[in-house]
Design an enzyme around this catalytic site. Structure first.
Site, PDB file in Angstrom:
ATOM      1  N   LYS A 137     -19.084 -48.364  17.479  1.00 23.94           N
ATOM      2  CA  LYS A 137     -19.110 -49.093  16.205  1.00 23.94           C
ATOM      3  C   LYS A 137     -20.502 -48.946  15.624  1.00 23.94           C
ATOM      4  CE  LYS A 137     -16.248 -51.689  13.774  1.00 23.94           C
ATOM      5  NZ  LYS A 137     -14.783 -51.583  13.752  1.00 23.94           N
TER       6      LYS A 137
HETATM    7  P1  NAD Z   1     -12.791 -55.101   3.588  1.00 24.90           P
HETATM    8  O1  NAD Z   1     -14.235 -55.193   3.342  1.00 24.90           O
HETATM    9  O2  NAD Z   1     -11.994 -54.065   2.873  1.00 24.90           O
HETATM   10  O3  NAD Z   1     -12.083 -56.498   3.309  1.00 24.90           O
HETATM   11  C1  NAD Z   1     -12.538 -57.706   3.849  1.00 24.90           C
HETATM   12  C2  NAD Z   1     -11.802 -58.805   3.117  1.00 24.90           C
HETATM   13  O4  NAD Z   1     -12.168 -60.056   3.667  1.00 24.90           O
HETATM   14  C3  NAD Z   1     -12.150 -58.859   1.607  1.00 24.90           C
HETATM   15  O5  NAD Z   1     -10.995 -59.191   0.878  1.00 24.90           O
HETATM   16  C4  NAD Z   1     -13.146 -60.018   1.564  1.00 24.90           C
HETATM   17  O6  NAD Z   1     -13.188 -60.608   0.278  1.00 24.90           O
HETATM   18  C5  NAD Z   1     -12.495 -60.916   2.599  1.00 24.90           C
HETATM   19  N1  NAD Z   1     -13.349 -61.996   3.020  1.00 24.90           N
HETATM   20  C6  NAD Z   1     -14.650 -61.999   3.348  1.00 24.90           C
HETATM   21  N2  NAD Z   1     -15.038 -63.240   3.569  1.00 24.90           N
HETATM   22  C7  NAD Z   1     -13.953 -64.026   3.377  1.00 24.90           C
HETATM   23  C8  NAD Z   1     -13.704 -65.403   3.429  1.00 24.90           C
HETATM   24  N3  NAD Z   1     -14.660 -66.255   3.651  1.00 24.90           N
HETATM   25  N4  NAD Z   1     -12.447 -65.878   3.222  1.00 24.90           N
HETATM   26  C9  NAD Z   1     -11.459 -65.045   2.942  1.00 24.90           C
HETATM   27  N5  NAD Z   1     -11.635 -63.728   2.847  1.00 24.90           N
HETATM   28  C10 NAD Z   1     -12.867 -63.243   3.061  1.00 24.90           C
HETATM   29  O7  NAD Z   1     -12.631 -54.939   5.182  1.00 24.90           O
HETATM   30  P2  NAD Z   1     -11.359 -54.425   5.970  1.00 24.90           P
HETATM   31  O8  NAD Z   1     -11.552 -52.991   6.278  1.00 24.90           O
HETATM   32  O9  NAD Z   1     -10.124 -54.895   5.299  1.00 24.90           O
HETATM   33  O10 NAD Z   1     -11.559 -55.190   7.358  1.00 24.90           O
HETATM   34  C11 NAD Z   1     -11.086 -56.512   7.583  1.00 24.90           C
HETATM   35  C12 NAD Z   1     -11.026 -56.743   9.082  1.00 24.90           C
HETATM   36  O11 NAD Z   1     -10.148 -55.791   9.691  1.00 24.90           O
HETATM   37  C13 NAD Z   1     -12.348 -56.604   9.822  1.00 24.90           C
HETATM   38  O12 NAD Z   1     -12.361 -57.493  10.915  1.00 24.90           O
HETATM   39  C14 NAD Z   1     -12.294 -55.171  10.332  1.00 24.90           C
HETATM   40  O13 NAD Z   1     -13.145 -54.967  11.440  1.00 24.90           O
HETATM   41  C15 NAD Z   1     -10.847 -55.087  10.704  1.00 24.90           C
HETATM   42  N6  NAD Z   1     -10.299 -53.743  10.816  1.00 24.90           N
HETATM   43  C16 NAD Z   1     -10.401 -52.854   9.783  1.00 24.90           C
HETATM   44  C17 NAD Z   1      -9.825 -51.602   9.902  1.00 24.90           C
HETATM   45  C18 NAD Z   1      -9.817 -50.595   8.780  1.00 24.90           C
HETATM   46  O14 NAD Z   1      -9.153 -49.560   8.913  1.00 24.90           O
HETATM   47  N7  NAD Z   1     -10.472 -50.839   7.665  1.00 24.90           N
HETATM   48  C19 NAD Z   1      -9.174 -51.243  11.089  1.00 24.90           C
HETATM   49  C20 NAD Z   1      -9.074 -52.175  12.117  1.00 24.90           C
HETATM   50  C21 NAD Z   1      -9.642 -53.415  11.952  1.00 24.90           C
END
Ligand code: NAD
Length: 446
Positions: free
Chosen positions: A131
């Site tokens: 990561k």
């Molecule tokens: P992103 O940045 O695209 O989205 C994050 C979302 O969370 C946004 O909508 C943001 O506004 C919201 N957020 C932040 N603070 C918040 C709060 N206080 N209340 C409600 N919403 C809030 O990120 P992502 O890629 O969607 O990742 C989200 C999660 O999924 C993370 O934990 C990431 O590690 C995990 N993840 C992502 C992927 C991927 O392919 N992108 C894969 C596996 C896991």
């Protein structure tokens, strides 16, 4: 100049501190790294792993911490801190996203890297886990500042990344464009065309169809399979999703298209609630027109406002945390009303909260299973890059769906056979595979 840089760092940190309402550091109880270690140890103890081998599997293989001096648009210099942790490369190159967020620090990256090792192993991908992250608030940076920061980060990471060494991807606040800058910076340094050095790229430079939706598609698929097994018809299912970004956005869209009622969603700007189901196409159209893609300002006539924390405890069938880690804690685990939680974010449930949920009979589908769709399709994209081939969307979806459902079935069977939670069952499979590889490589002994 040194003093100026320190002042700018402080300014950046101060502004960043105000702009984000949930920060991992402020979470209640244990940290993501502590929870990841505790989950690993529980599995290791259950498997009866040799203590030396346990230590090998728990200790990150390689860590890099870099200072990234960037020229800002107004000519000032700001220094950002960047990290990359390769938790394990026993089963293949390290694989894992790059996060841009004000709460990023070495421990957070360590915890997330370990989760990637177990996730890749659970899905039986030929990868270890890694990561990366940069401590910054991207909402305060212009596109050109972000590009310079990404290029500086990629250049600093050059000694330890590569298509056969460590393959980054997008995570929180990073996207296809960031991956394109990253790839370009690497290739500019090496002079070698190597699209497999990073995944989650735009289609025009070696991306794969279906990568954008992959994590959300996997989460939605697992959610629907869980509902089917519980005898809840999709049209009757009420679902709340925290986070409306890359993962949450696709999860919501796919579940709504399948007929589920999405009763609550939220993002950093706030949340929306309607017990009869939100109008998802209308909300998506709103976020497309918002300059930062947020829910903020959505007309209220068909939805009430709801807080990010409140969303987790609404009356519904499934809660899907899809924002950040540390959201379900001792403070709210007792109030959760949904009988099923599907972890789309990494580490959304603290260890203490997990025990409370288990005692209350709430089923938690663990992150390393539920959100593995992204890394599965990253794997297809990596193969595509190494082979110079092209996959179709149909091929991607069919193979992703199969792999997700097979992994889910394996976890369910293991949980039943050993009478353990889905999380422990997933870890038993994942840790068992890495331990076997380590033993074959004689890491623990000779
Ligand atoms: P992103 O940045 O695209 O989205 C994050 C979302 O969370 C946004 O909508 C943001 O506004 C919201 N957020 C932040 N603070 C918040 C709060 N206080 N209340 C409600 N919403 C809030 O990120 P992502 O890629 O969607 O990742 C989200 C999660 O999924 C993370 O934990 C990431 O590690 C995990 N993840 C992502 C992927 C991927 O392919 N992108 C894969 C596996 C896991």
């Amino acid at each position: 100049i040194g003093e100026k840089v320190v002042m700018q760092q402080q300014e950046q940190a101060e502004v960043a501190g105000r702009s984000v309402d949930i920060r991992a550091r402020e979470r209640q109880g244990s940290t993501l790294l502590e929870d990841a270690s505790a989950q690993f140890r529980a599995a290791a103890a259950h498997l009866g792993l040799d203590p030396g081998l346990q230590q090998v599997l728990e200790t990150p293989e390689r860590e890099m911490s870099v200072a990234l001096p960037i020229e800002m648009d107004d000519g000032r210099i700001a220094v950002f801190q960047g990290y990359r942790v390769q938790h394990s490369r026993l089963r293949g190159p390290a694989k894992g996203g790059i996060r841009y967020h004000p709460s990023v620090d070495l421990d957070e990256v360590r915890g997330l890297a370990a989760l990637m090792t177990w996730k890749c192993s659970l899905l039986d991908l030929p990868y270890g886990g890694g990561k990366g992250g940069v401590n910054c608030d991207p909402s305060l940076l212009s596109a050109s500042e972000l590009a310079r920061l990404t290029r500086a980060y990629a250049t600093a990471m050059l000694p330890i990344i590569g298509s056969r060494i460590d393959v980054p991807a997008p995570d929180v606040n990073t996207d296809e464009q960031v991956m394109a800058w990253f790839l370009d910076a690497v290739e500019a340094q090496t002079g070698v065309f190597d699209p497999a050095v990073v995944t989650g790229k735009p289609l025009a430079i070696g991306g794969i169809p279906g990568r954008g939706e992959a994590t959300g598609r996997g989460v939605a698929l697992i959610t629907m399979e869980m509902l089917r097994r519980r005898g809840i018809a999709l049209k009757d299912a009420r679902i709340a999703v925290q986070g409306f970004g890359k993962v949450g956005g696709h999860t919501v869209r796919i579940l709504a298209d399948a007929g589920c009622r999405i009763v609550a969603i939220s993002d950093i700007s706030g949340g929306l609630y309607n017990p009869n189901g939100l109008d998802i196409p209308r909300i998506v159209a709103h976020t497309r027109n918002h300059p930062r893609g947020l829910l903020e300002g959505y007309p209220g006539e068909d939805a009430e406002p709801i807080g990010a924390a409140e969303l987790l405890t609404v009356d519904c069938d499934v809660v899907i945390p899809a924002a950040l880690e540390g959201q379900i804690t001792v403070a709210n685990a007792g109030d959760i009303r949904a009988p099923i939680i599907v972890e789309a974010a990494n580490g959304p449930t603290t260890g203490e909260a997990d025990r409370i949920l288990q005692d209350r009979g709430i089923t938690v589908v663990p992150d390393i299973l539920a959100n593995a769709g992204g890394v599965v399709v990253s794997y297809f994209e990596w193969i595509q890059g190494l082979q110079g081939t092209k996959w179709t969307l149909e091929e991607v979806r069919a193979r992703l769906d199969r792999m997700m459902l097979d992994a889910f079935e394996a976890v369910l069977q293991r949980a039943e056979a050993e009478d353990v939670s889905l999380r422990l069952a997933a870890y038993l499979i994942a840790v068992g595979r890495v331990a076997e590889t380590a033993a074959l490589r004689r890491t623990a002994g000779a």
